[in-house]
Structures are given as structure tokens and as C-alpha cells.
Design a protein around this motif. Sequence first.
Motif, short mmCIF file in Angstrom:
data_model
loop_
_atom_site.label_atom_id
_atom_site.label_comp_id
_atom_site.label_asym_id
_atom_site.label_seq_id
_atom_site.Cartn_x
_atom_site.Cartn_y
_atom_site.Cartn_z
N ALA A 26 -1.43 -6.59 -3.99
CA ALA A 26 -1.01 -6.60 -2.59
C ALA A 26 -1.50 -7.86 -1.89
N ARG B 201 0.83 -1.21 0.00
CA ARG B 201 0.00 0.00 0.00
C ARG B 201 0.86 1.25 0.00
N ARG C 37 -1.79 -1.83 -6.41
CA ARG C 37 -3.23 -2.06 -6.29
C ARG C 37 -3.52 -3.25 -5.38
N ASN C 38 -4.77 -3.27 -4.87
CA ASN C 38 -5.14 -4.21 -3.81
C ASN C 38 -5.00 -5.67 -4.22
#
Length: 434
Positions: free
Chosen positions: A165, A156, A161-162
Motif C-alpha cells: 500500500a 487497505r 499489506r502495508n
Amino acid sequence: MNLSPVLALAGLAAIGLLVTRLPPVPWRHVTSLDLVFASGGPLVLLGLVLGPGIDLINRPVLGALAPVAALAIGWIGAAFGARFQWRYVRRIGRVTWLLAGLSAVTTFAVVTLGAWLLGRVVPALASEWTPRLPALLTLGAVAAASGPEAVALVARAVGIRNSVARAFSLAAALETACGALVLTLPLALHRAQPLGGHAVLGWLAWLILAVGSGALVGTVFLGLTRQLAERGNVGFVLLATLLFGAGVGYATELSPFLVCAFAVALIVNASPRRHAVRRVLADWEPLIYAIVLVIVGALLTLPTAWILVAVPLLAAVRAAAKWAASRYGSLALRLGGSPPNVGLGTVAQGGVAIAMGLNFVIVYGDGGTGSGGALLTTIVLGVAAAQLAAPPLMTLALRTPAASRAAPAPAAASLTPAAAPAELSANAPADWPR
């Protein structure tokens, strides 16, 4: 100054409660040093001041607080074990496990060998990393572990991007599980009596006893919650259960971390109150981590300046091993679409690695009064070095344009989109990376 253990415990609890009231940090455009602070660096420094600095928390006090430290280690192990719910774990592909295991085993072997060579070249290190073989194996096991929440926090921080991650966090969780299992080797060597003259049989007996103890502790929780039904307070039952599990691990010279991890892994797979269990574990984690980090700070020693030389060398060897295992493991398994540097994305470490080091001190240091301080210092400085290096290494891991579009991590290559990353990333607060 001689401080009462009761007052010391009250002070640690007050520090932990104060930390839980601090506002969250907005993670935008942060530096590597900010990540060290987010990982609890100031609390380690506080413990260093209260311990070696002004001798307020001295060795006798730390020895008296050893059961509290064992409970805290057990709680961290329980929070980690709560990630592994079978209905999510079974959706992780075989290739994922192979690559995570390969990374962990390679890192363990290379770092253990590197530490042995350093001890041969610099006798001062060999005299401080004692007992010799268990200490070297512990350094390797801790190096094999990553930090799922620490990796997610770094991702983060660098603006990944999630979905990417979560994939890195999943890979870190599997590597950490492998590292925790490898930790059984040095712990089993403590006063172990080989069965029939075979050390392997002695290790297997130790491991079976640890798993059996975890199963017993988990069964106790399940029995209590069934009897209490809806009237019972899950938090109180869980605390009593983890007290029992940590006590078993501490008294029988097993591992509070592993016993509680096995117990909660059973609980989250068999109990209908699994969500409440995970919520309680997450709610109390900031307090637990604060206590652990202050105790760790008070245990730190620097008997030789060669430790300051060994830490960056071992950190570099660790990163190189992870890179090589990911790169050549992907080639061996004929995986395409992954960037060549992706193994560098799980370099970050957190509280689990520190808890593993503290577990060694409790087992081999007679509750914090004996050996292990120099090894714990090496581990803590290594975790700090990993946090400092993690952002640029993660950026390097995703350097190629294909990295942001293709499979972000080999260890997530066979994971279906709806599967485990979010679950294995658990519910731990982001400011307390593991």
C-alpha cells in the motif's frame, strides 16, 4: 433566498467542525460505494442541495466566498507540499521518477486528446468546456494526478499489506506532483501575455513567478518562527502564512494550490518546526476538506446530459493510459518482477484532484460567478468514477501471484525499504483521501 456570506461561512465552518467529530469508519469488506462516501461524497451532495437545489448558497454568495475557497485550496496544496522533504525525496531512484512522469504525461496527453475528440463529436460539450484550450488542458492535468491517501485507503479496503500500500501511495504522490505541475499550463494561459511573442516564455515567466511567490511565503514563515522562537504558536503563524500565500495566488491570478505547496515544501525542508507544521496541517484538514467539498457541490451544474456520457469514457481512457504507460514503460526500462497491470493501482483520486478543478473555476470563473461549473462537474464525477473503479482495478493490478512478492509498483522499483513511502504518505486522516 439571499444568504449573507458571513452566515454562509459560519454554516460551512459548522459543517466542517461537525465532520471532525464523526467517529472513524472501520474499513473491512467495504464496497466501492463506501469509498465514495468516505471521500466526502455526502458533503458534495449537501453542497448540491444548498446550492442548485434550494439556492441557499447562490452565485453571489459563492463569489463573496472565493477568498475562503482560495485559502482552502492553498491549505490542501500546503498539505501536499509537506510530503516532499528532500532527505526522503533524494532517496527515490531515477527510474521511479521516470515511470511516474511517463504515467502522468501519457495520461495527460491521452485524456486531453480524448476530451478534444469528444468536443468535436459532441458540440454541446465543446460549448460547455470553456475556455476551450485551458479547459482541455485542465481535464488532462487532473487526470494525470492521482490521490496518495485515496490509493492507500483503497489498498487497505481490498486487504493489501502495508508495504505494498505504501508503494502504491508513493507512486500516486509522484504522479500527483507531475499533474500539479502540468496544471500550470492552463493556469498560465489566463490573460497571459507571451514574452517576445513566445507562449513558452510566458509560461516560464508565470512558473517562475509562482515558485518565487512560494519561496517568499515560505521565507516569511521561517522569519516569523525564528523571531518568535518557542513562544510562538506554530498554528497561528502557519495560518497567517497560508493566508498570505493564498492571497498572493488569488490576487495575482497564479495558483493558491501551487504557491502554498511550494511554500510548505520549503518550510518542511528548512524549518526545525517541520513536525509541528505537518501536525497542524493534518489536524485542520477535515475542516478544510469539508468546506471545499460543500463549495464544490454548490458550484456543480449539468447543462448537458452528454457530460454523463463523457465521464465514463474519459475514465476508461485514463485507466487504459495508466496501464499502457506502466506496462510498456517497464518493458522499455527492462524492469522485471512487476505485474503487467500494476499501473491500474493508482487510479483512485481524491481531494487534490477536486482542488485542482476548483482552482480552475476561481481563475477562469471570476471567483465562482462565471464559467467553469460544467468542467468542475466533469472533474467531480470523474473522481467519483475513479473511486468506484479503484478497488476492482487494484485487485486486477495485483492479480498475478508474483505481484504480492515482487516489487509491488514500478514507480517504487528503485526505492530503498527505509525510504520515503511513509513520509510521502504524510499525516492526513485516512477518512479524507487526497
